[in-house]
Design a protein around this motif. Structure first.
Motif, PDB file in Angstrom:
ATOM      1  N   MET A   1      39.949 104.542 -46.449  1.00  0.00           N
ATOM      2  CA  MET A   1      41.611 104.396 -46.007  1.00  0.00           C
ATOM      3  C   MET A   1      41.930 105.853 -46.667  1.00  0.00           C
ATOM      4  O   MET A   1      41.793 106.370 -47.956  1.00  0.00           O
ATOM      5  N   SER A   2      42.744 106.404 -45.801  1.00  0.00           N
ATOM      6  CA  SER A   2      43.258 107.697 -46.386  1.00  0.00           C
ATOM      7  C   SER A   2      44.673 108.032 -45.884  1.00  0.00           C
ATOM      8  O   SER A   2      45.206 107.531 -44.858  1.00  0.00           O
ATOM      9  N   ASP A   3      45.309 108.705 -46.854  1.00  0.00           N
ATOM     10  CA  ASP A   3      46.918 108.702 -46.880  1.00  0.00           C
ATOM     11  C   ASP A   3      47.063 110.175 -46.972  1.00  0.00           C
ATOM     12  O   ASP A   3      47.203 110.524 -48.226  1.00  0.00           O
ATOM     13  N   ASP A   4      47.504 110.884 -45.750  1.00  0.00           N
ATOM     14  CA  ASP A   4      47.896 112.305 -45.978  1.00  0.00           C
ATOM     15  C   ASP A   4      49.263 112.432 -45.873  1.00  0.00           C
ATOM     16  O   ASP A   4      49.663 112.354 -44.506  1.00  0.00           O
ATOM     17  N   GLU A  19      43.393 109.204 -51.706  1.00  0.00           N
ATOM     18  CA  GLU A  19      42.188 108.738 -50.971  1.00  0.00           C
ATOM     19  C   GLU A  19      41.449 107.715 -51.688  1.00  0.00           C
ATOM     20  O   GLU A  19      41.193 107.848 -52.873  1.00  0.00           O
ATOM     21  N   ALA A  20      41.331 106.443 -51.075  1.00  0.00           N
ATOM     22  CA  ALA A  20      40.288 105.302 -51.628  1.00  0.00           C
ATOM     23  C   ALA A  20      39.511 104.733 -50.632  1.00  0.00           C
ATOM     24  O   ALA A  20      39.822 104.855 -49.532  1.00  0.00           O
ATOM     25  N   GLY A  21      38.683 104.382 -51.351  1.00  0.00           N
ATOM     26  CA  GLY A  21      37.670 103.666 -49.944  1.00  0.00           C
ATOM     27  C   GLY A  21      36.180 103.353 -50.691  1.00  0.00           C
ATOM     28  O   GLY A  21      36.259 103.045 -51.979  1.00  0.00           O
ATOM     29  N   GLN A  22      35.551 102.848 -49.827  1.00  0.00           N
ATOM     30  CA  GLN A  22      34.134 102.204 -50.267  1.00  0.00           C
ATOM     31  C   GLN A  22      32.948 103.217 -49.428  1.00  0.00           C
ATOM     32  O   GLN A  22      33.145 103.466 -48.278  1.00  0.00           O
ATOM     33  N   GLU A  23      32.044 103.367 -50.416  1.00  0.00           N
ATOM     34  CA  GLU A  23      30.862 104.078 -49.819  1.00  0.00           C
ATOM     35  C   GLU A  23      29.578 103.167 -49.721  1.00  0.00           C
ATOM     36  O   GLU A  23      29.328 102.528 -50.676  1.00  0.00           O
ATOM     37  N   ASP A 111       3.917  99.405 -45.438  1.00  0.00           N
ATOM     38  CA  ASP A 111       4.704  99.022 -46.554  1.00  0.00           C
ATOM     39  C   ASP A 111       6.192  99.527 -46.203  1.00  0.00           C
ATOM     40  O   ASP A 111       6.442 100.425 -45.778  1.00  0.00           O
ATOM     41  N   ALA A 112       7.281  98.759 -46.574  1.00  0.00           N
ATOM     42  CA  ALA A 112       8.594  99.275 -46.168  1.00  0.00           C
ATOM     43  C   ALA A 112       9.474  98.971 -47.376  1.00  0.00           C
ATOM     44  O   ALA A 112       9.156  97.712 -48.155  1.00  0.00           O
ATOM     45  N   LEU A 113      10.185  99.640 -47.893  1.00  0.00           N
ATOM     46  CA  LEU A 113      11.210  99.554 -48.897  1.00  0.00           C
ATOM     47  C   LEU A 113      12.746 100.006 -48.509  1.00  0.00           C
ATOM     48  O   LEU A 113      12.938 100.849 -47.847  1.00  0.00           O
ATOM     49  N   GLN A 114      13.447  99.111 -48.785  1.00  0.00           N
ATOM     50  CA  GLN A 114      14.806  99.243 -48.429  1.00  0.00           C
ATOM     51  C   GLN A 114      15.865  99.021 -49.589  1.00  0.00           C
ATOM     52  O   GLN A 114      15.731  97.956 -50.289  1.00  0.00           O
ATOM     53  N   GLN A 115      16.667  99.867 -50.013  1.00  0.00           N
ATOM     54  CA  GLN A 115      17.531  99.802 -51.288  1.00  0.00           C
ATOM     55  C   GLN A 115      18.980 100.229 -50.716  1.00  0.00           C
ATOM     56  O   GLN A 115      19.008 101.039 -50.170  1.00  0.00           O
ATOM     57  N   ARG A 116      19.981  99.326 -51.297  1.00  0.00           N
ATOM     58  CA  ARG A 116      21.361  99.632 -50.778  1.00  0.00           C
ATOM     59  C   ARG A 116      22.079  99.735 -52.019  1.00  0.00           C
ATOM     60  O   ARG A 116      21.837  99.485 -52.968  1.00  0.00           O
ATOM     61  N   PHE A 117      22.992 101.033 -51.942  1.00  0.00           N
ATOM     62  CA  PHE A 117      23.808 101.414 -52.935  1.00  0.00           C
ATOM     63  C   PHE A 117      25.233 101.268 -52.587  1.00  0.00           C
ATOM     64  O   PHE A 117      25.634 101.894 -51.444  1.00  0.00           O
ATOM     65  N   ASP A 118      26.174 100.636 -53.135  1.00  0.00           N
ATOM     66  CA  ASP A 118      27.536 100.511 -52.872  1.00  0.00           C
ATOM     67  C   ASP A 118      28.237 100.999 -54.250  1.00  0.00           C
ATOM     68  O   ASP A 118      27.903 100.717 -55.131  1.00  0.00           O
TER      69      ASP A 118
END
Length: 139
Positions: A1-4, A19-23, A111-118
């Motif tokens: 979300m962005s407010d200019d 500006e505020a949001g989620q990555e 071999d598979a590796l999956q990691q999520r960062f919030d």
């Protein structure tokens, strides 16, 4: 979300940006390995091969003579020949063998590796005006 806002209310008031949001970030790692092997072996052998031959020959020749006189005359004469021949032959293979083998192997590995960062974030700039300065944290 962005407010200019971008609003310039005249005089010397300057609105900043907020500006505020989620990555969301992700790490994906994939490892693959494949392989194979083949073996073959053969062995053949003859352990004994024999040949025997034997010959034997005997030869004898003779003469025998006998004479007697008392009372009655007796005379005797002999000729003889003696011959003997023996032969033997043998052939044989004692042991013969053979062996043959093969081997095949294959493998695969995954071999598979999956990691999520919030992460959440908020950032803003300050408001500048002639009466004083107010920031985002001053409310």
């Amino acid at each position: 979300m962005s407010d200019d806002t971008g609003y310039d209310g005249g005089s010397d008031v300057d609105f900043g940006h907020y500006e505020a949001g989620q990555e969301h970030d992700a790490l994906d790692q994939l490892h693959q390995a494949h392989g194979s092997e083949n073996d073959a072996h053969s062995q053949f052998g003859v352990y004994e091969n024999d040949h025997h031959q034997d010959t034997s020959t005997d030869f004898a020749q003779g003469h025998h003579q006998e004479f007697d006189q008392p009372g009655v005359v007796h005379a005797e004469s002999d000729d003889f020949t003696n011959y003997s021949h023996d032969a033997s032959v043998d052939d044989h293979v004692f042991a013969a063998e053979g062996a043959q083998d093969s081997h095949q192997a294959e493998f695969g590995e995954l071999d598979a590796l999956q990691q999520r960062f919030d992460g959440a974030f908020a950032e803003g700039t300050e408001l500048h005006s002639g009466e004083g300065q107010l920031g985002v944290a001053d409310k």
